[in-house]
Design a protein around this motif. Structure first.
Motif, short mmCIF file in Angstrom:
data_model
loop_
_atom_site.label_atom_id
_atom_site.label_comp_id
_atom_site.label_asym_id
_atom_site.label_seq_id
_atom_site.Cartn_x
_atom_site.Cartn_y
_atom_site.Cartn_z
N GLU A 49 0.75 -1.27 0.03
CA GLU A 49 0.13 0.13 0.18
C GLU A 49 0.95 1.27 -0.20
OE1 GLU A 49 -2.47 2.07 -0.78
OE2 GLU A 49 -3.90 0.90 0.12
N ARG A 97 -3.40 6.43 -4.59
CA ARG A 97 -4.71 6.59 -5.00
C ARG A 97 -5.55 7.75 -4.36
NH1 ARG A 97 -6.53 0.74 -4.25
NH2 ARG A 97 -5.59 1.23 -2.41
N THR A 99 -7.09 7.60 -1.59
CA THR A 99 -8.49 7.12 -0.90
C THR A 99 -7.87 6.14 0.13
OG1 THR A 99 -8.93 5.24 -2.53
CG2 THR A 99 -9.62 7.62 -3.02
N LEU A 100 -8.96 5.76 1.10
CA LEU A 100 -8.65 4.67 1.91
C LEU A 100 -9.93 3.55 1.65
CD1 LEU A 100 -8.49 6.76 5.20
CD2 LEU A 100 -6.55 5.33 3.90
N ASP A 101 -9.98 3.42 0.33
CA ASP A 101 -11.15 2.25 -0.21
C ASP A 101 -10.69 0.83 0.64
OD1 ASP A 101 -12.20 4.14 -1.52
OD2 ASP A 101 -11.32 3.69 -3.47
N SER A 102 -9.58 0.63 0.78
CA SER A 102 -9.14 -0.78 1.06
C SER A 102 -9.01 -0.75 2.53
CB SER A 102 -8.15 -1.41 0.21
OG SER A 102 -6.77 -0.69 0.46
N TRP A 103 -9.25 -0.04 3.33
CA TRP A 103 -9.02 0.46 4.67
C TRP A 103 -10.23 0.38 5.73
CZ3 TRP A 103 -4.07 0.00 7.05
CH2 TRP A 103 -3.06 -0.10 6.21
#
Length: 615
Positions: A84, A88, A90-94
């Motif tokens: 990571e 990007r 963003t914190l989309d995967s968090w």
């Protein structure tokens, strides 16, 4: 200017250049690093070329702008479980935790600390973003799942990420937790008690600088987990928390139970899971029997008082330690009627002195002037001396205890909880990475998280991410000369060091190169080599030869001495013609010949030489 002076100038110039060489080469070194590893964008070059074409007159030279590093997001190359870079935006995967912490005041129990994805405040890499802890004095928790769980088997585990304490750090952590793979894992309820396998990273409170490596070991007999802490690093960690630079933290766990902790790709701690953890992974095979108690008659006294000893009859315990000196005599001139201190005759009662409130006023006491010339004043008393008959309280002497049994210890028994785990590397599998932190300082910057089992992948990821930051920070730093000036402004005493560093070598060069002893007319006795050849008594023989030479010059009209004397050309009548080169050469040859004959005559007239001839 003679050769010695030229040598002094050359050496002084060399010392000055050497002292300034680091400052001159600082930027060149950074540029070389950037050229080898990075893409550079030299801004402003094209504009200057166009400006030269537009105007016929040559433009004044301009200082080129410093090179700027073009940021490129790192890409993991090879096998990895998590990567990571936050580029990007963003914190989309968090997943942010919405839980509350148990056993804590309601006001601060909730994990409501703010997280943002943004660039560093003083970023040297435009476009490089990271995860920033934004709140102070709050609980923060955020986590993300791995691409797939990591199982501890035959491959090493490598955990790597970057931290920058942009505002320094007063009290708080920046460590990461690798969460244990369990069916009930809910990242939205991530709290301090959530099961984890490894905790790793920096932590500080007060003046205690830590770099944690903790793993939770499962007891094979009870199934309970126990935290095992690595030893404290020997390296000084203070700089990593105070310099406000981005640092790379790496943990390497190997299947052979060895581990390494690196900061900025340099090992700061290493060891073995079996021998360098506290408490140890494996308990002792024997323990003290908790039911064993010391017998009442157990004697642990190595020495006792001699029971057969008796006090001597002449031992007087009541005799004083000090007695009056009966031989003392009052010094002559002792003033018995004069007090040692008297009231100050010059003292005046203060105007605001209130006798009703302050009492009767008395002048302050001062030493009696009459006692200055006398050996003493007041009533004379005999001085005291040590009493030769004083012995003090009688005690029986100490002897070895015949019943001594030693220090009692409970007996050893087999440890009922003993087990032996020779493979502590085989920990519980991990399935997520998380940050669960409390900090009194905000703006902690995290970036470039990586979990992998390949060191090459980790090194490539580090070079593409942290290496880029390091190069950009290095390019933006002032040169050595500017750093020295800034340091001297903060600590003025450094000017003394700078002056001595430059001036002292120059002074030594001048002393050793530009000064020296004058060449003596004749060699001293110490200048001769130690040989069996007869040596002249230089001083006496030389003076004798000089006197004879003067007498010979006076008696001989042609300036010639006898065959055993010294021939010396008279130069009084020789004209000094500067243009006649041949005449000058003849004079020099004659002078050299006269010097050689003088030395030969000194050797011939030496008493040592005479002694040899007699022999």
């Amino acid at each position: 200017m003679d050769r010695t002076a030229w040598l002094c100038v050359v050496l002084a110039t060399g010392v000055l250049c050497l002292s300034l060489a680091p400052a001159c080469g600082a930027h060149d070194h950074d540029e070389d690093v950037l050229d080898d590893d990075l893409d550079l964008d030299l801004e402003g070059g094209d504009e200057e070329l166009e400006h030269e074409h537009d105007h016929d007159a040559p433009a004044p030279p301009k200082t080129p702008p410093p090179p700027t590093v073009t940021y490129k997001a790192p890409e993991p190359m090879g096998e990895h479980y998590f990567a990571e870079s936050f580029d990007r935006g963003t914190l989309d995967s968090w997943v942010l935790s919405s839980a509350k912490k148990d056993d804590t005041d309601e006001d601060i129990a909730k994990y409501d600390g703010k997280w943002e994805v943004e660039e560093m405040k003083d970023s040297k890499l435009p476009g490089d973003k990271g995860l920033v802890l934004k709140s102070r004095a709050k609980h923060h928790a955020i986590s993300a799942l791995l691409l797939r769980p990591f199982t501890f088997d035959t491959m090493p585990l490598i955990v790597q990420y970057e931290v920058n304490f942009q505002a320094g750090i007063d009290c708080g952590g920046a460590y990461v937790k690798l969460l244990t793979q369990v069916p009930e894992l809910d990242l939205s309820q991530f709290v301090d008690k959530t099961s984890y396998t490894i905790m790793f990273g920096p932590d500080k409170c007060g003046e205690d600088y830590k770099l944690h490596f903790i793993f939770r070991h499962k007891n094979p007999k009870t199934g309970q987990y126990e935290e095992k802490h690595s030893k404290k690093p020997d390296a000084d960690l203070r700089t990593y928390y105070t310099d406000k630079k981005t640092h790379l933290y790496t943990l390497v766990l190997n299947p052979d139970n060895t581990f390494e902790i690196l900061v900025d790709q340099t090992v700061v701690n290493s060891g073995n899971l079996l021998t360098d953890m506290t408490p140890p992974v494996n308990p002792p095979s024997e323990i003290e029997d908790p039911d064993d108690h010391k017998p009442e008659d157990w004697d642990e006294r190595p020495k006792i008082q001699d029971p057969d000893a008796t006090k001597p009859e002449d031992w007087d315990e009541d005799a004083p330690a000090q007695i009056l000196d009966e031989d003392a005599v009052k010094p002559a001139g002792w003033l018995d009627d004069e007090p040692e201190y008297i009231g100050d005759p010059d003292a005046v009662k203060p105007e605001d002195w209130d006798e009703d409130m302050d009492g009767e006023w008395e002048a302050p006491q001062i030493p009696n002037p009459a006692c200055e010339a006398a050996p003493g004043c007041g009533t004379w008393k005999r001085p005291t001396i040590e009493n030769p008959n004083y012995k003090g309280k009688w005690k029986a002497p100490m002897i070895d205890n015949p019943n001594y049994q030693g220090v009692w210890k409970p007996r050893k028994i087999a440890n009922p909880d003993f087990f032996e785990d020779q493979h502590p590397f085989r920990m519980s599998a991990i399935s997520a990475v998380g940050l669960e932190l409390w900090s009194m300082t905000s703006d902690i910057f995290f970036d470039n998280f990586l979990v992998t089992d390949d060191r090459n992948v980790a090194e490539r990821w580090a070079n593409d991410g942290w290496g880029l930051k390091k190069a950009a920070e290095g390019a933006a730093e002032p040169g050595l000369a500017a750093q020295m000036m800034n340091a001297a402004e903060e600590r003025p005493w450094l000017w003394v060091v700078y002056v001595l560093t430059v001036a002292l070598p120059l002074i030594l060069i001048v002393v050793f190169c530009c000064t020296g002893k004058k060449k003596s007319e004749a060699p001293d006795a110490a200048d001769y080599k130690k040989t069996d050849e007869p040596q002249p008594d230089v001083k006496g023989a030389k003076e004798e030869v000089k006197e004879e030479t003067k007498e010979a010059e006076k008696s001989s009209p042609d300036g010639e001495c006898d065959s055993e004397g010294v021939q010396e050309e008279a130069n009084d009548e020789t004209p000094a013609d500067e243009e006649d080169v041949e005449g000058d050469q003849d004079v020099e040859e004659k002078e050299a010949s006269a010097e050689e004959k003088l030395e030969d005559d000194i050797l011939r007239r030496s008493p040592r030489n005479r002694k040899v001839r007699k022999d």
